[in-house]
Design an enzyme around this catalytic site. Structure first.
Site, PDB file in Angstrom:
ATOM      1  N   ALA A   7      -5.480  -6.342  11.751  1.00  0.00           N
ATOM      2  CA  ALA A   7      -6.426  -6.425  12.864  1.00  0.00           C
ATOM      3  C   ALA A   7      -6.793  -5.042  13.384  1.00  0.00           C
ATOM      4  O   ALA A   7      -7.963  -4.739  13.629  1.00  0.00           O
ATOM      5  CB  ALA A   7      -5.838  -7.271  13.986  1.00  0.00           C
ATOM      6  N   GLU A   8      -5.775  -4.170  13.564  1.00  0.00           N
ATOM      7  CA  GLU A   8      -6.071  -2.863  14.155  1.00  0.00           C
ATOM      8  C   GLU A   8      -6.788  -1.945  13.170  1.00  0.00           C
ATOM      9  O   GLU A   8      -7.515  -1.033  13.596  1.00  0.00           O
ATOM     10  CB  GLU A   8      -4.796  -2.206  14.685  1.00  0.00           C
ATOM     11  CG  GLU A   8      -3.834  -1.728  13.633  1.00  0.00           C
ATOM     12  CD  GLU A   8      -2.498  -1.281  14.218  1.00  0.00           C
ATOM     13  OE1 GLU A   8      -2.259  -1.509  15.430  1.00  0.00           O
ATOM     14  OE2 GLU A   8      -1.676  -0.713  13.462  1.00  0.00           O
ATOM     15  N   THR A  21      10.970   4.565   6.109  1.00  0.00           N
ATOM     16  CA  THR A  21      10.418   3.234   5.897  1.00  0.00           C
ATOM     17  C   THR A  21       8.898   3.302   6.056  1.00  0.00           C
ATOM     18  O   THR A  21       8.366   4.305   6.554  1.00  0.00           O
ATOM     19  CB  THR A  21      11.036   2.207   6.870  1.00  0.00           C
ATOM     20  OG1 THR A  21      10.627   0.890   6.488  1.00  0.00           O
ATOM     21  CG2 THR A  21      10.609   2.467   8.309  1.00  0.00           C
ATOM     22  N   SER A  22       8.223   2.261   5.630  1.00  0.00           N
ATOM     23  CA  SER A  22       6.755   2.298   5.583  1.00  0.00           C
ATOM     24  C   SER A  22       6.124   2.616   6.936  1.00  0.00           C
ATOM     25  O   SER A  22       5.148   3.370   7.026  1.00  0.00           O
ATOM     26  CB  SER A  22       6.214   0.961   5.074  1.00  0.00           C
ATOM     27  OG  SER A  22       6.640   0.709   3.760  1.00  0.00           O
ATOM     28  N   THR A  81     -30.655  -2.374  45.873  1.00  0.00           N
ATOM     29  CA  THR A  81     -29.416  -3.151  45.874  1.00  0.00           C
ATOM     30  C   THR A  81     -29.791  -4.602  45.609  1.00  0.00           C
ATOM     31  O   THR A  81     -30.773  -5.097  46.167  1.00  0.00           O
ATOM     32  CB  THR A  81     -28.674  -3.030  47.217  1.00  0.00           C
ATOM     33  OG1 THR A  81     -29.517  -3.470  48.279  1.00  0.00           O
ATOM     34  CG2 THR A  81     -28.271  -1.580  47.486  1.00  0.00           C
ATOM     35  N   ASN A  93     -40.761  -0.376  23.725  1.00  0.00           N
ATOM     36  CA  ASN A  93     -39.566  -1.130  24.094  1.00  0.00           C
ATOM     37  C   ASN A  93     -38.337  -0.217  24.216  1.00  0.00           C
ATOM     38  O   ASN A  93     -38.193   0.743  23.459  1.00  0.00           O
ATOM     39  CB  ASN A  93     -39.279  -2.212  23.060  1.00  0.00           C
ATOM     40  CG  ASN A  93     -40.385  -3.240  22.987  1.00  0.00           C
ATOM     41  OD1 ASN A  93     -41.017  -3.539  23.989  1.00  0.00           O
ATOM     42  ND2 ASN A  93     -40.631  -3.776  21.803  1.00  0.00           N
ATOM     43  N   SER A 128     -44.140  -5.181  16.045  1.00  0.00           N
ATOM     44  CA  SER A 128     -44.950  -5.491  14.866  1.00  0.00           C
ATOM     45  C   SER A 128     -46.191  -6.278  15.232  1.00  0.00           C
ATOM     46  O   SER A 128     -47.197  -6.244  14.532  1.00  0.00           O
ATOM     47  CB  SER A 128     -44.109  -6.286  13.852  1.00  0.00           C
ATOM     48  OG  SER A 128     -43.705  -7.534  14.414  1.00  0.00           O
ATOM     49  N   ASP A 183       0.799  -1.221   0.000  1.00  0.00           N
ATOM     50  CA  ASP A 183       0.000   0.000   0.000  1.00  0.00           C
ATOM     51  C   ASP A 183       0.832   1.273   0.000  1.00  0.00           C
ATOM     52  O   ASP A 183       0.491   2.251  -0.686  1.00  0.00           O
ATOM     53  CB  ASP A 183      -0.983   0.007   1.188  1.00  0.00           C
ATOM     54  CG  ASP A 183      -0.294  -0.166   2.540  1.00  0.00           C
ATOM     55  OD1 ASP A 183       0.906  -0.482   2.573  1.00  0.00           O
ATOM     56  OD2 ASP A 183      -0.988   0.023   3.569  1.00  0.00           O
TER      57      ASP A 183
END
Length: 438
Positions: free
Chosen positions: A309-310, A94-95, A141, A271, A264, A62
């Site tokens: 992943a990130e 660098t990338s 409680t 709700n 419905s 990329d």
């Protein structure tokens, strides 16, 4: 929020970082780029996402695809035979220098939005706390009636929780606002540290004291975990609204707009769909925090197991949390509150909620706590039995009055069975809340 994570914004940030690096190199006067060339690069640098995608389909990289695309724009108007200014772009970098520094900037952009979200919701919670400071209700409680409190205290507790969320978010922003332009494995082997300092200063970032080509992912994990904690706070508030909207409680409910439909099949339904949605989205943000933790451990100085992943987890968490804040703003601003139902619920246990005051009053008469407890509980359990069996029997006070061992004068019982007696120090709570700022 969504636009921050779109390719258009990411590549715009990449472009700015590359231009700043060129300008820093020209300022430094070491690698051969002139200030005129740096100015040319700033004036002509551009990109098209579709063109980057086209190049990446071949290169499978990329950053190279982006640099190739941007270089096409930079060199397009150069005279025939002239040297190409694009040769200075990404010089010595660098990338990860580009990608990680840009990601840090995107995170700060996103956190700025979430921080403002937290401020807005915190102000709403605080304002409504004072609005409902004297709305008497029963505290619960374990889901069981406990002692009287005021509904404003619920909003007040939410306001304090949101203040803590704001503090966590601001800390996460500080941790995330880090850049690195240090070259392969972070040794500055082909680039002067001045470039890193220059780029970071102009991007509102701080240079990482020691990057190993990548920024350490414990920073990103802290951001992800902070988002998860904040999501949990919103889930907690939403859960309270869900509980209060139950038919058997109905002390408050989320806004129900004209024309809205609840079911419905059952037209009578109202709700709590919005707070349920907030609770559901919280699961995504909390689950994504685990991705952040897993991304911390990389091979040696770097790998890219974290990268894919990130890209999903961070964007999804930020977008989901921003949406959750918007919905909670709508809910808390428009929360429909029913003080008369609160008073009705306060009396549903026929005076049992005053048992703690009865216990202390009996101890004050000189008997042991154990003896007092036995008297209080014996009469309380009789009332509970009536309630469970739908028997209209004596109230708790009436049973105490009939119990010869419960030696309490009528005036004392009047004092005990006043719900406001529990709230003699209520103003202390709200005085503290006055100091809360967002």
């Amino acid at each position: 929020m969504g636009s921050i994570w779109e390719p258009e914004n990411k590549f715009a940030v990449w472009k700015e970082i590359e231009i700043l690096a060129c300008e820093a190199q020209a300022e430094l006067g070491q690698c051969g780029i002139t200030k005129d060339e740096a100015a040319w690069i700033r004036a002509h640098a551009d990109f098209r996402v579709d063109r980057i995608d086209e190049i990446e389909a071949v290169t499978n990289h990329d950053v190279i695809a982006f640099l190739t695309c941007m270089g096409e724009y930079i060199d397009a108007d150069m005279p025939e035979g002239a040297e190409k200014p694009s040769r200075w772009v990404h010089y010595g970098m660098t990338s990860s220098d580009l990608g990680d520094t840009a990601l840090s900037y995107q995170i700060t952009q996103a956190l700025d939005i979430i921080i403002e979200d937290a401020r807005k919701l915190g102000r709403v919670a605080k304002d409504r706390a004072f609005e409902l400071a004297d709305a008497l209700c029963v505290g619960r409680t374990h889901g069981i009636h406990a002692e009287p409190m005021t509904f404003g205290m619920k909003f007040g507790s939410w306001a304090w929780a949101l203040k803590r969320s704001l503090t966590r978010l601001e800390q996460a922003r500080e941790v995330a606002a880090i850049g690195a332009i240090s070259g392969a494995v972070g040794t500055y082997s082909s680039i002067d540290p001045f470039v890193e300092a220059y780029v970071c200063e102009h991007m509102g970032l701080v240079p990482d004291p020691l990057s190993t080509q990548v920024l350490a992912r414990d920073r990103h994990a802290q951001v992800a975990s902070t988002l998860a904690v904040v999501a949990s706070t919103l889930e907690s508030i939403a859960m309270q609204v869900r509980l209060m909207q139950q038919t058997d409680v109905i002390e408050a409910e989320e806004p129900f707009r004209p024309g809205q439909k609840g079911s419905s099949a059952m037209p009578h339904k109202r709700n709590p769909i919005t707070v349920e949605r907030v609770c559901g989205l919280s699961r995504i943000v909390k689950a994504n925090a685990q991705v952040g933790f897993d991304d911390v451990a990389l091979w040696y100085e770097r790998d890219i197991s974290h990268s894919g992943a990130e890209r999903v987890a961070l964007a999804d968490s930020f977008i989901a949390l921003d949406y959750m804040f918007a919905k909670m703003q709508f809910i808390l601003e428009g929360l429909q509150v029913y003080p008369e139902k609160m008073k009705l619920n306060l009396d549903r246990t026929r005076g049992l909620i005053f048992s703690s005051k009865v216990l202390l009053a009996l101890v004050d008469t000189g008997i042991t706590r154990e003896a007092a407890y036995a008297i209080v509980q014996r009469n309380a359990m009789a009332v509970w039995s009536d309630i469970q069996n739908a028997v209209v029997g004596p109230t708790y006070r009436e049973r105490l009055e009939a119990d010869p061992e419960a030696n309490l004068a009528p005036e004392k019982l009047d004092e005990i069975f006043d719900p406001w007696a529990f709230l003699a120090h209520k103003d202390v709570v709200f005085k503290k809340l006055e100091s809360l700022t967002f």
